[in-house]
Each structure stands twice: as structure tokens, then as C-alpha cells.
Scaffold this active site. Structure first.
Site, PDB file in Angstrom:
ATOM      1  N   THR B 200     -98.268 -62.862  99.178  1.00 51.37           N
ATOM      2  CA  THR B 200     -97.758 -62.075  98.068  1.00 51.37           C
ATOM      3  C   THR B 200     -97.714 -60.635  98.471  1.00 51.37           C
ATOM      4  O   THR B 200     -98.104 -60.264  99.550  1.00 51.37           O
ATOM      5  CB  THR B 200     -98.722 -62.149  96.872  1.00 51.37           C
ATOM      6  OG1 THR B 200     -99.818 -61.286  97.158  1.00 51.37           O
ATOM      7  CG2 THR B 200     -99.242 -63.532  96.642  1.00 51.37           C
ATOM      8  N   GLU B 285     -86.752 -52.741  92.838  1.00 53.20           N
ATOM      9  CA  GLU B 285     -86.112 -51.456  93.106  1.00 53.20           C
ATOM     10  C   GLU B 285     -84.675 -51.437  92.590  1.00 53.20           C
ATOM     11  O   GLU B 285     -83.828 -52.204  93.032  1.00 53.20           O
ATOM     12  CB  GLU B 285     -86.148 -51.165  94.613  1.00 53.20           C
ATOM     13  CG  GLU B 285     -87.562 -50.816  95.070  1.00 53.20           C
ATOM     14  CD  GLU B 285     -87.720 -50.753  96.574  1.00 53.20           C
ATOM     15  OE1 GLU B 285     -88.794 -50.336  97.013  1.00 53.20           O
ATOM     16  OE2 GLU B 285     -86.789 -51.131  97.298  1.00 53.20           O
TER      17      GLU B 285
END
Lengths: 414, 414
Positions: B200, B285
Site C-alpha cells: 500500500t 492528484e
């Protein structure tokens, strides 16, 4: 972006004629050319051989299926003229059985207009996926299209096959073999959805050399593998890629592997393919940089290419190139996740624009951020990655990822 | 973008304390938080078990190497406190032997400040790759960092580990088992360079349940595989990913597979992991859309995931989502190049925002462009792809590709 170094004089190839027209397929002008052309026709004289490669996207478009089927049944050298019908503005992909029927209808209309064998009428399409091909527009345009056939129309045809391309792409070579002139001329299109897989975007290349079909196919495979199969804009393999290589034999120069000038011919053919392939990258959607990625010191081709494509297709690496930011950490991270096992971080070398940036597991002592930044400001950048564990080397070409790429691909259909 | 549905009350977990401070590692504020924090400390009480997963990027960062090595040697349950030291703003990746030495120096300083066993002081870093870790800044901040330890600092810690994140990510669950309250609380960070691979981005989850280490690791692997390993922003796997699950046992509720509430506990744990993982995609993003891609009717998990990721990571599909353009041809092309062989174009079904768009090899008769466009205008979109050849189903989450993604990643280092 560097202007594409077009060979200004596109030389006709004896035995090949082209025609192009506007059939109203490109509803909205998606090129910058005010006089949009969207339908092209290539006529190849009897006695020619043809080699071809097509997309490996398993959802290939209707025209790709039909074209492959027809070309597979060609007798060589072909004893009748061959007609290649190419439309832009509509890919006729994802259109089911209707798409197949539509492409056959267009071929039938062309066969009627030229009074030629329909088995040698081959369809190609490029453009938006999933919309019905405007068959009527194409059929209506057929008479004027056939009328316009001329050996001088290569450049015009190169404009007719454009979609999001901003420049047309055509290149020529003329070489002397056995005191005779041999010509190789080729055109291609493509700017997005570019990662050809054992195939290319649309490209048509012809020579008047005489070359047996099996050898011609071998030459095409080899040239494509080192040119069109070494470029990526966005990792997306189109449903419609195709590349055709024609040898008309009109020069009466027969080329086989034993001919003393065979390598010379292949070098020139390959150079032409490289010009065509790299012209696609130079015109890549929104691109501001042309980037060559050379992966050296690999154990085999496969691992060199895995590394090269992981780097070339990383959005983070691509945006760093756009910003002229020597953010080599992103290159390192992409190599590390490329799927190639056992690469030693302490052995590899990253060289950006001639300056070593990463060596011995850390930033190079020769690294100078300002110097690398300056070389990244260039619109033609070489990135070398040396894996230092073998002797294989592979080179691919790619583009940066810019704000304009997003704009172009958010607007393409609107 | 939909606001992340943060659990407003982040519950302390008995046995866990956090502290966070600004050490001057983030030279330029790269978060929107004016009071940037960049150093966090987690203290776990003696008697706890710890499970962990780390990035599979073969160029893992110095702290990842050191953390893995240390955790591998833990004795369970740990008989001393465990300290996790996490800095943002610098990844300490691609920094060679010096990077390893630097991370050890920080651990030594923390061990000195807490008078604890250095074997149980574990380092983590996230931020720019390839720059030297500012060790002195970290060491100077150590006393105040240790002083600040409190069970109430989960939310503050979640802010200290942010890099390009625009929101902090923290979630809590409180459940009753055997008439006692058990708490699960977790934080994570991540917005770009996101395609966790059996690991992760940074994430820290703790519970006060008592769970054997081997079972805890099994739970972590299972939860991560269906949460963090099902998200992608840009296909880039970071060098620094790590996820830690702690069971302090302070509740005195011992959970094993035979406990009647075991499944109930796992469901809640998994739900928390899903919240954390999807919060990364919601903060991706530049993202304007949260996209769930469900691939159904596959022969096995592998092919469902190949198709899902090919679609999720296609820049053309991502920009079409950004533009709310139902350009399903791009989805079709991505499925066709996913590498899964033998998918029948006539069988598959593409359903976008609840509306069938592609069926029987062509555009669906139920397709209504306006309707699909409207549903794509939503900031939460479900794309279902049914391969119709098996019974396996996989679901992943991704984001669109926007102009802001390019802006953020062209500016990140400057």
C-alpha cells in the site's frame, strides 16, 4: 516541438497511384487543415507483391478483419490491380456485423467504379470507435475519388488519413542499385492511442523494386519490429493499426538476399520506417518533447523493453519531462516496478541528456541539476538506462505528457 | 470531487499513542496545510502484535529495507514498546548505503530519547526520491516529538504523513464484542505514484483486540489485497509503500477464527481498509471523478484484474472520464489490448453509469448518449464490464486524468 524533417520532395513510385477527397466523414474538422480530406485511394499496378501487418488488439475493427482475410488469399505476384480504400474520421470498430457489411459495401462500390476484382479491393479505417460508417458518403464520393488517381498524390493521401495528427507524414528515399534508380516512399498517420503491438498505426510504403512476397513480408516484419513497434505515446494499442508494404517491381531490379545491394536496400527501407515511426512521436498528442529511451546491458530484448516501456509510459516520468524536471527518482521507481526481477540497484546507471544522474545505488557524483535541467529543456532528449548485467540493447521512442494531451483527448469527440 | 466522508471522531486505540511535529523536511510546503507537519511517531505498548506488508518495487527505499529486516525479527507478543518513526517530504529512496546509515541514525536517536530497544524502533519515509534525508533536522526534533505523545493524536499524525495529499485520511470503527468495546482506527496517505503491488501507500491501522500475530498477518494480507491492492491512480508503484496493522490486546478480547464474532470483526476491519484505500483515490492528484470498475463474468481473478487495470490506466479512458465523454470505444480498445486472450467481442457487455452502452458486438440499443453523459457528470461513476464467460468478479477503484494532474506533477519538486 521540433518540426518534422519532412522530405520535401515526395517521390512517386512507379506502379502506384493515389487519390484523396473529402467525403464528409470528418463531421467536425479534427485536423488543423481547413480543407479536411477524409478518403484516400491507393492503386497498385498488376505484378506487385504486398506484405502486411495488423493490430494485435483482439477487438480489431471490421475493416481490419476484412483486409486481413482478403490479403491472406492474394496470389503473388498479383495479376490484377490492387485497390486500398482508406477513410479517416471513423474507425468502423465496435460496430458488429453491420460494420462488416458496411465495409463490404464500400469495397463493392469501389470494385464497380474501377471494374476490378473485388477480392483485391481492401478496406482501412481510422477515427472514432463505435460509430456507424457513413457508407453513403463514401459511395457518393467514389467516382471523383477514382478519377483523381495520380502518381503524384502521396502527400495529399498522407493528409487524407490524418485524425488528431497536426502534420502529415510522408518520406521518400531514392537509391541506385545496378545503375538504376529505386524509389521507396511511405506515409503514415498517428498521434494518439499509440502503442503498436506487432503492427503500426496506418502506414503505406511502396517501392518499385521487385521482391518476392515471402521476402517482402520478412522485410516488413523486421522493419516494423524495430520502428513502429518501438514507439509509445500512451500505451494504448489501437483497434485499427495496419501497415502495408508494396513492391511493384516496375524498376525491373530483382532483389533477393543474395543480391550484393540487398543490405543497402534494407538499410534505406529501415531508415524510412524509422522516419515514419518517429514522426508519429514527434506529432504525439500535446507533446513538447521527443524522448529516446535506450536500455542497455540487459540479459535479453524482453527485459530491456519491459524497463523501457515502464519508464516511457509512467505518467509521472512523462510529466517530469514536460516540466524539464530532472526528477530521476521517478525513473528509478518505474524501473523498479517494471516486472524485471533481480536488477541490482547498485549496478544500474541512469544517464539523462549525456549526464550520469544515478550510479552505485545513489545520485551520481557527476550529477549537476542545472546542467541536466538545461538538457531537458531541449525538445529532443536521450535517456540511457544501463542495467549492467548483459549485452542486449533496445531503443524506443516516446513523448512527454502535457496539459495539451488532456485538452486534446477531452475534446476529441466534441 | 466528493468530499471525503471522514469519520469526524477519530477514536483513540488503547495501547497506541501518536505525536507529530514540523522538522523542516518539507522545504517547500507541498500540502495545502499552512502548518505543515512532516514527522510523526507512533508508540505501541508492550504486549502487542504487529503485521506488515511492504512495496514489491524491487528498488525499495532504505527505510523499507530496514523496517522489513527489523519487523521480521520481532518476538510476539512484543515485550517492549514499539516505535514507528515516519517522515514525509523525503523518501530516502535511491540514496544507497548512505540512506541506510541515515535511517539507522534516526532510529538510534529515537531509541536514545525513549530509552528503548533499538530493534523495536522502525523507520518509514515518504516524499521526493533521491535526495539525502535531513538527519540533523530529525534528530533535533526528537525530544519534542517524544514529549508530544498522546493517545489523541491520530488525526494530527494523519496530517504529518501527507505529501501531495490535499486532505488527511483517518477513519475509526467502534464495535461491541462480548459486551466490550473494540476500536479499530487507521490513517493513510497517498495521492500519486499509486498502484500498490501487494502492499500500500503508507498506512497505519491499530485495534485493541487481542489477535495472534500469524492470524493478524493473515487478516492484513486479506484486507490489503481487496482494498489497497485494488486502487490505481497512475499505475506507478512507489518505492516506499507500507502498511502496518497493530493489535494491542488492551481490550482483553481475544479474537481467533473460532470466536463467534470473528467474521463481524473482519467485516469492520475490511470496511475500514476500504475507506482508507478509496480515500486515496478520492484525493488522487488532480482527480475530479471517483471511478469504480467492476469486471464480471471472468474465468478467474487474474483476467478480471488485467482487464480492469488496462481500462483504469488507459490515459485515453481517463481523459474521457475527465471530459464526461461517453467515448466507450476507448474502453473497448483497452479491453482488447489487455492481454487476455479469447474474449468474444459479441459476448461482452459494457455498462456505464447503469446504462448498457455495448452489447452483442455493437452499440447497445438501450444506449442514450445524453443519459450516459449525464451520469458521467457525476463525481462517482460505476463502470461495469461483463466478460460473460465465467463467474469471477473483481472490483477496482481509479480516478480520471485531468489537467491538474499534469500541473501537480510538473510542479511537485519546484
Amino acid at each position: 516541438m521540433a518540426e518534422i524533417n519532412l522530405n520535401k520532395d515526395i517521390l512517386p513510385v512507379p506502379g502506384v497511384k493515389w487519390s484523396a477527397t473529402y467525403a464528409g466523414i470528418k463531421k467536425n474538422s479534427i485536423t488543423k487543415d481547413a480543407n479536411s480530406l477524409d478518403l484516400a485511394l491507393m492503386e497498385v499496378s498488376p505484378g506487385s507483391n504486398v506484405a502486411s501487418v495488423f493490430t494485435k488488439n483482439i477487438f480489431s475493427a471490421a475493416p481490419v478483419k476484412v483486409a486481413q482475410e482478403k490479403i491472406d488469399k492474394f496470389n503473388y505476384p498479383c495479376d490484377c490491380p490492387i485497390y486500398l480504400l482508406i477513410n479517416s474520421g471513423n474507425a468502423n470498430a465496435g460496430t458488429g456485423d453491420e460494420g462488416i457489411r458496411d465495409t463490404h459495401k464500400c469495397c463493392q462500390s469501389l470494385s464497380d467504379a474501377t471494374n476490378s476484382n473485388i477480392d483485391y479491393v481492401v478496406p482501412f479505417s481510422t477515427g472514432v470507435i463505435g460509430e456507424k460508417l457513413p457508407v453513403e458518403n463514401i459511395i457518393t464520393s467514389m467516382p471523383s475519388l477514382v478519377d483523381g488517381l495520380s502518381s503524384k498524390n502521396w502527400e495529399k493521401a498522407s493528409r487524407a488519413i490524418m485524425t488528431t495528427d497536426t502534420v502529415s507524414k510522408a518520406f521518400s528515399r531514392s537509391i541506385n542499385i545496378d545503375d538504376k534508380k529505386i524509389t521507396i516512399t511511405g506515409i503514415c498517420k498517428g498521434a494518439g492511442m499509440i502503442r503498436p503491438n506487432m503492427a503500426t498505426m496506418l502506414s503505406y510504403v511502396a517501392t518499385d523494386a521487385e521482391i518476392d512476397q515471402s521476402l517482402l513480408q520478412e522485410l516488413l516484419n523486421q522493419a516494423v519490429n524495430q520502428s513502429f513497434n518501438r514507439i509509445t505515446v500512451d500505451g494504448d494499442t489501437s483497434t485499427n493499426d495496419a501497415c502495408i508494404l508494396v513492391a511493384t517491381g516496375e524498376s525491373k531490379i530483382k532483389l533477393s538476399k543474395s543480391h550484393p545491394s540487398f543490405s543497402f536496400f534494407y538499410e534505406n527501407l529501415f531508415e524510412l520506417f524509422s522516419c515514419l515511426a518517429t514522426s508519429i512521436i514527434k506529432d504525439a498528442e500535446g507533446a513538447t518533447k521527443f524522448i529516446t529511451i535506450s536500455v542497455e546491458g540487459g540479459l535479453d530484448s524482453e527485459e530491456c523493453l519491459l524497463v523501457a516501456y515502464a519508464v516511457a509510459e509512467s505518467p509521472l516520468v512523462k510529466t517530469a519531462f514536460f516540466a524539464s524536471d530532472p526528477n530521476w527518482g521517478r525513473i528509478l521507481a518505474a524501473i523498479g516496478r517494471s516486472g524485471v526481477q533481480g536488477i541490482d540497484i547498485n549496478s544500474i546507471e541512469i544517464i539523462l541528456g549525456g549526464v550520469p544522474v544515478f550510479q552505485n545505488g545513489k545520485v551520481s557524483s557527476l550529477y549537476n541539476e542545472e546542467q541536466v535541467k538545461n538538457s531537458m529543456n531541449s525538445d529532443d532528449i536521450l535517456l540511457t538506462i544501463n542495467l549492467k548485467r548483459g549485452s542486449t540493447k533496445e531503443k524506443i521512442w516516446t513523448s512527454d505528457l502535457s496539459i495539451d494531451y488532456i485538452k486534446i483527448n477531452s475534446d476529441y469527440r466534441s
